[in-house]
Design an enzyme around this catalytic site. Sequence first.
Site, PDB file in Angstrom:
ATOM      1  N   LEU A 118       3.473   4.224  -6.854  1.00  0.00           N
ATOM      2  CA  LEU A 118       2.214   4.937  -6.640  1.00  0.00           C
ATOM      3  C   LEU A 118       1.413   4.214  -5.569  1.00  0.00           C
ATOM      4  O   LEU A 118       1.010   3.064  -5.744  1.00  0.00           O
ATOM      5  CB  LEU A 118       1.419   4.997  -7.942  1.00  0.00           C
ATOM      6  CG  LEU A 118       0.037   5.657  -7.853  1.00  0.00           C
ATOM      7  CD1 LEU A 118       0.173   7.151  -7.575  1.00  0.00           C
ATOM      8  CD2 LEU A 118      -0.756   5.420  -9.134  1.00  0.00           C
ATOM      9  N   HIS A 168      -3.569  -6.218 -10.639  1.00  0.00           N
ATOM     10  CA  HIS A 168      -4.240  -6.447  -9.357  1.00  0.00           C
ATOM     11  C   HIS A 168      -5.526  -5.632  -9.301  1.00  0.00           C
ATOM     12  O   HIS A 168      -5.600  -4.540  -9.861  1.00  0.00           O
ATOM     13  CB  HIS A 168      -3.290  -6.030  -8.230  1.00  0.00           C
ATOM     14  CG  HIS A 168      -3.694  -6.469  -6.871  1.00  0.00           C
ATOM     15  ND1 HIS A 168      -4.673  -5.822  -6.144  1.00  0.00           N
ATOM     16  CD2 HIS A 168      -3.253  -7.493  -6.086  1.00  0.00           C
ATOM     17  CE1 HIS A 168      -4.806  -6.416  -4.972  1.00  0.00           C
ATOM     18  NE2 HIS A 168      -3.965  -7.431  -4.909  1.00  0.00           N
TER      19      HIS A 168
END
EC number: 2.3.1.109
Length: 343
Positions: free
Chosen positions: A125, A229
Amino acid sequence: MMLFRAVRHSDLNGVQSLSQRAGIGLTSFPNNLDQLRSRIARSVDTFDGKLARAQQGFLFVLEDTSANRVAGVSAIEVAVGLEEPFYNFRVQKTIRSSRELGIYKSIEALTLEQDQTGNSELCTLFLDPEYQKGRNGTFLSKARFLFIAAFRDIFSKTIFAEMRGVADEQGNSPFWNSLGQHFFGIPFSQADYLTGIGSKTFIAELMPLHPIYISLLSAEAQKVIGQVHEKTVPARAILEKEGLIYQGHIDIFDGGALLQAEIDRIRAVKESRLVSVSKAESVTRDDGVPCIVANQQFSEFRALLLNVVCDSNELFLTAAEMGALQVSDGDQVRLVSLFPKEN
């Protein structure tokens, strides 16, 4: 118009341009022209029915049709680990005690596992930073669920998503520096790249086979276990709202969370439904809510994000929308609201 569709060979340049902006840590999307060409070919061959289940993977793009530009990618692997092992760490608690000293300790350890073997995977993605606004990211992620719902028999009972873990712009991962570095002796960015281009045998050859006590890792590494992240926080939230959860499995390189769920329990899958379409000269969208609308075609799967009345049994579309979806009067489309209903 933002159109979600199956990738084509002609998308290679656009896909490569995106990969150059993805950065370190998105393992399944390496900036390598040959690998991207092979990835696209594998998706096309999967749609054409040429591959065995173990090799099947679908790659989709989000196209800005007004600019003829690939703005994003997302993918689904049908069944991981059937040909090459798929590793992850599982966080497990172990109990150590001494009756003589009266000491009882609960200690967490990392165990190398292949628990996801045979499961389907949501992966790859990435949305161009210029398009990271509005609802594009949510659409790019969730449109895959309508494809899964339409062709449910292709996929496994369980699906998972391995989320990008914590690392800085230079590719320094606290988890890798405290653990993987000692076994592999190469930078995190190199290990991540090798995995992305399919060189995975080194994992089985060098990865620790025995449990590793988390308390022996650096404080920085311990903090990022099961985290993601900063640029992946929105993607994690999107999946969690659909029902995917963290169950103690993490990425072996950066410690990023692995989310999973039974497919039939995912909100967008179980709430999606079929409606008939009718052509209209113009359509008022003021009373609608954001919904993903997709055709029922396998190789030419397409989806749009439209404001529509989701609970109606008939859907009115303009000629342009019908053309984008490649549907005609009376055809059925699958739709689902972009967001879960608020309780």
